[in-house]
Design an enzyme around this catalytic site. Structure first.
Site, PDB file in Angstrom:
ATOM      1  N   GLU A 164       0.814  -1.221   0.000  1.00 45.67           N
ATOM      2  CA  GLU A 164       0.000   0.000   0.000  1.00 45.67           C
ATOM      3  C   GLU A 164       0.847   1.271   0.000  1.00 45.67           C
ATOM      4  O   GLU A 164       0.376   2.340   0.368  1.00 45.67           O
ATOM      5  CB  GLU A 164      -0.942   0.013   1.210  1.00 45.67           C
ATOM      6  CG  GLU A 164      -1.957  -1.112   1.241  1.00 45.67           C
ATOM      7  CD  GLU A 164      -2.988  -1.077   0.108  1.00 45.67           C
ATOM      8  OE1 GLU A 164      -2.796  -0.309  -0.860  1.00 45.67           O
ATOM      9  OE2 GLU A 164      -3.966  -1.821   0.185  1.00 45.67           O
ATOM     10  N   HIS A 224      -2.732   2.358   8.587  1.00 44.83           N
ATOM     11  CA  HIS A 224      -3.769   1.645   7.839  1.00 44.83           C
ATOM     12  C   HIS A 224      -3.956   0.289   8.493  1.00 44.83           C
ATOM     13  O   HIS A 224      -2.976  -0.401   8.792  1.00 44.83           O
ATOM     14  CB  HIS A 224      -3.358   1.450   6.375  1.00 44.83           C
ATOM     15  CG  HIS A 224      -4.198   0.436   5.660  1.00 44.83           C
ATOM     16  ND1 HIS A 224      -5.563   0.559   5.537  1.00 44.83           N
ATOM     17  CD2 HIS A 224      -3.888  -0.744   5.063  1.00 44.83           C
ATOM     18  CE1 HIS A 224      -6.045  -0.487   4.873  1.00 44.83           C
ATOM     19  NE2 HIS A 224      -5.048  -1.300   4.581  1.00 44.83           N
ATOM     20  N   HIS A 275      -7.208  -3.057   9.305  1.00 45.12           N
ATOM     21  CA  HIS A 275      -8.493  -3.648   8.944  1.00 45.12           C
ATOM     22  C   HIS A 275      -9.295  -3.890  10.229  1.00 45.12           C
ATOM     23  O   HIS A 275      -9.593  -5.041  10.566  1.00 45.12           O
ATOM     24  CB  HIS A 275      -8.297  -4.970   8.203  1.00 45.12           C
ATOM     25  CG  HIS A 275      -7.567  -4.865   6.904  1.00 45.12           C
ATOM     26  ND1 HIS A 275      -7.280  -5.953   6.116  1.00 45.12           N
ATOM     27  CD2 HIS A 275      -7.054  -3.794   6.240  1.00 45.12           C
ATOM     28  CE1 HIS A 275      -6.631  -5.569   5.019  1.00 45.12           C
ATOM     29  NE2 HIS A 275      -6.466  -4.256   5.081  1.00 45.12           N
ATOM     30  N   TYR A 304     -20.547  13.146  19.155  1.00 48.73           N
ATOM     31  CA  TYR A 304     -19.759  14.362  18.898  1.00 48.73           C
ATOM     32  C   TYR A 304     -18.286  14.066  18.640  1.00 48.73           C
ATOM     33  O   TYR A 304     -17.575  14.864  18.016  1.00 48.73           O
ATOM     34  CB  TYR A 304     -19.935  15.370  20.047  1.00 48.73           C
ATOM     35  CG  TYR A 304     -19.159  15.060  21.297  1.00 48.73           C
ATOM     36  CD1 TYR A 304     -17.824  15.409  21.429  1.00 48.73           C
ATOM     37  CD2 TYR A 304     -19.776  14.433  22.395  1.00 48.73           C
ATOM     38  CE1 TYR A 304     -17.107  15.133  22.574  1.00 48.73           C
ATOM     39  CE2 TYR A 304     -19.074  14.149  23.543  1.00 48.73           C
ATOM     40  CZ  TYR A 304     -17.739  14.492  23.627  1.00 48.73           C
ATOM     41  OH  TYR A 304     -17.025  14.210  24.755  1.00 48.73           O
ATOM     42  N   HIS A 340     -12.574  -3.082   2.548  1.00 47.26           N
ATOM     43  CA  HIS A 340     -11.140  -3.158   2.818  1.00 47.26           C
ATOM     44  C   HIS A 340     -10.797  -2.820   4.282  1.00 47.26           C
ATOM     45  O   HIS A 340     -10.449  -3.710   5.033  1.00 47.26           O
ATOM     46  CB  HIS A 340     -10.409  -2.234   1.827  1.00 47.26           C
ATOM     47  CG  HIS A 340      -8.929  -2.301   1.884  1.00 47.26           C
ATOM     48  ND1 HIS A 340      -8.120  -1.929   0.829  1.00 47.26           N
ATOM     49  CD2 HIS A 340      -8.077  -2.676   2.868  1.00 47.26           C
ATOM     50  CE1 HIS A 340      -6.850  -2.095   1.151  1.00 47.26           C
ATOM     51  NE2 HIS A 340      -6.800  -2.546   2.387  1.00 47.26           N
ATOM     52  N   TYR A 392     -10.091  23.228  24.096  1.00 42.69           N
ATOM     53  CA  TYR A 392      -9.989  22.191  25.136  1.00 42.69           C
ATOM     54  C   TYR A 392      -8.606  21.547  25.084  1.00 42.69           C
ATOM     55  O   TYR A 392      -8.142  20.950  26.029  1.00 42.69           O
ATOM     56  CB  TYR A 392     -11.105  21.165  24.851  1.00 42.69           C
ATOM     57  CG  TYR A 392     -11.094  19.883  25.635  1.00 42.69           C
ATOM     58  CD1 TYR A 392     -11.470  19.862  26.982  1.00 42.69           C
ATOM     59  CD2 TYR A 392     -10.760  18.675  25.024  1.00 42.69           C
ATOM     60  CE1 TYR A 392     -11.501  18.674  27.684  1.00 42.69           C
ATOM     61  CE2 TYR A 392     -10.801  17.490  25.721  1.00 42.69           C
ATOM     62  CZ  TYR A 392     -11.160  17.488  27.051  1.00 42.69           C
ATOM     63  OH  TYR A 392     -11.193  16.306  27.733  1.00 42.69           O
TER      64      TYR A 392
HETATM   65  P1  13P Z   1       1.152  -5.203   3.236  1.00 43.72           P
HETATM   66  O1  13P Z   1       1.455  -6.483   3.993  1.00 43.72           O
HETATM   67  O2  13P Z   1       1.733  -5.226   1.852  1.00 43.72           O
HETATM   68  O3  13P Z   1       1.532  -3.993   4.024  1.00 43.72           O
HETATM   69  O4  13P Z   1      -0.388  -5.055   2.938  1.00 43.72           O
HETATM   70  C1  13P Z   1      -1.452  -5.633   3.549  1.00 43.72           C
HETATM   71  C2  13P Z   1      -2.717  -4.882   3.222  1.00 43.72           C
HETATM   72  O5  13P Z   1      -3.439  -4.530   4.083  1.00 43.72           O
HETATM   73  C3  13P Z   1      -3.086  -4.506   1.891  1.00 43.72           C
HETATM   74  O6  13P Z   1      -4.187  -3.647   1.997  1.00 43.72           O
END
Ligand code: 13P
Length: 217
Positions: A74, A93, A95, A114, A156, A209
Site C-alpha cells: 500500500e 492503515h 483492517h 460528537y 477493505h 480544550y
Molecule cells: P502489506 O502487507 O503489503 O503492508 O499489505 C497488507 C494490506 O493490508 C493490503 O491492503
C-alpha cells in the site's frame, strides 16, 4: 539508539500495539512516517514480531526504496497522502473489524456522536472500492481524506493520519470505537445524527480544550 533507529522502532512498536489492542489482524495493516525526503514504511507481509529496525523501508518521493525488504503493497496511498497533506507526518492503515464491517456495507460513519469531530468534520467518508495497492485506491483514499484525518476503504479497512505516529494511532483506535457504536446503533435502526453546525461547534471547543491533533484538520 540513533534517532533514525528510534523512529524505525516506534513504527514496529505501533504495529505490535495495533494488533494487541485488536484494531488489526496479522500483517493486514501498514504504517508510515514522514522522514527526510520521503517516508519510512513497514515492509510487505512480514510478521510484526519479527521486525527489526533495519527492516523498515525508506522510500523517497519518487518511489525509490532503500532496504532489503519490499515496501508495503500500500506504499502508493501512504506516499500520496504524505505528498498531498503537508501537516500529516504519520499514517496508520488497518483492517479493524467494525470499521471494515461498515466499509463492506459501503457506508460512511455519520455524526452519531460528537467525537466524530476528532476526524476533522461531520463524517468519516468511505472511499469507493479499488484493488489493494493500486493507484486508483490511492486516488480514492486521498479524496476521501480531504479535510479529514480518517476514512474507510470500501470492502477493505480504514486509514487514520496524524501530525505524529502517536496521534495517528490514537485516532485509529477512536475511529474503530465510533464504527462499533454506529454498528450497534444500526442493530436498533437508523440512528439520529448531530447537525453540521453542532460538529463545527464541537471542533471549535476541542481546539480550546486542547484535544490532541484537533487543530490539524
Ligand atoms: P502489506 O502487507 O503489503 O503492508 O499489505 C497488507 C494490506 O493490508 C493490503 O491492503
Amino acid at each position: 539508539m540513533s534517532a533514525d533507529t528510534e523512529i524505525r522502532q516506534s513504527i514496529i512498536d505501533a504495529c505490535i500495539e495495533m494488533n494487541r489492542v485488536g484494531i488489526n489482524q496479522g500483517t493486514s495493516g501498514n504504517i508510515s512516517v514522514r522522514h527526510g525526503e520521503g517516508m519510512l514504511i513497514t515492509p510487505t507481509s512480514t510478521p510484526y514480531a519479527t521486525l527489526k529496525p533495519q527492516d523498515i523501508v525508506f522510500m523517497n518521493w519518487a518511489g525509490d526504496v532503500e532496504g532489503r525488504l519490499d515496501a508495503s503493497s500500500e506504499w502508493r496511498f501512504h506516499l500520496d497522502i504524505l505528498k498531498a497533506r503537508p501537516e500529516v507526518n504519520a499514517i496508520v492503515h488497518a483492517h479493524p473489524n467494525y470499521c471494515t464491517t461498515i466499509a463492506i456495507m459501503g457506508r460512511k460513519i455519520p455524526a452519531i456522536h460528537y467525537m466524530i469531530a476528532i476526524a476533522g468534520g461531520s463524517d468519516i467518508r468511505c472511499a469507493p472500492y479499488a484493488t489493494f495497492g493500486t493507484a486508483e485506491l490511492s486516488v480514492n483514499a486521498v479524496a476521501a481524506l480531504e479535510g479529514r484525518k480518517a476514512c474507510l476503504l470500501e470492502h477493505h479497512g480504514m486509514i487514520a493520519v496524524g501530525t505524529s505516529l502517536d496521534n495517528a494511532m490514537w485516532l485509529a483506535v477512536e475511529v474503530e470505537t465510533l464504527a462499533r457504536q454506529y454498528h450497534g446503533c444500526l442493530q436498533i435502526g437508523e440512528p439520529p445524527v448531530l447537525s453540521d453546525e453542532e460538529i463545527e461547534n464541537v471542533i471549535g471547543r476541542m481546539a480550546s480544550y486542547g484535544h490532541r491533533d484537533a487543530d490539524a484538520a
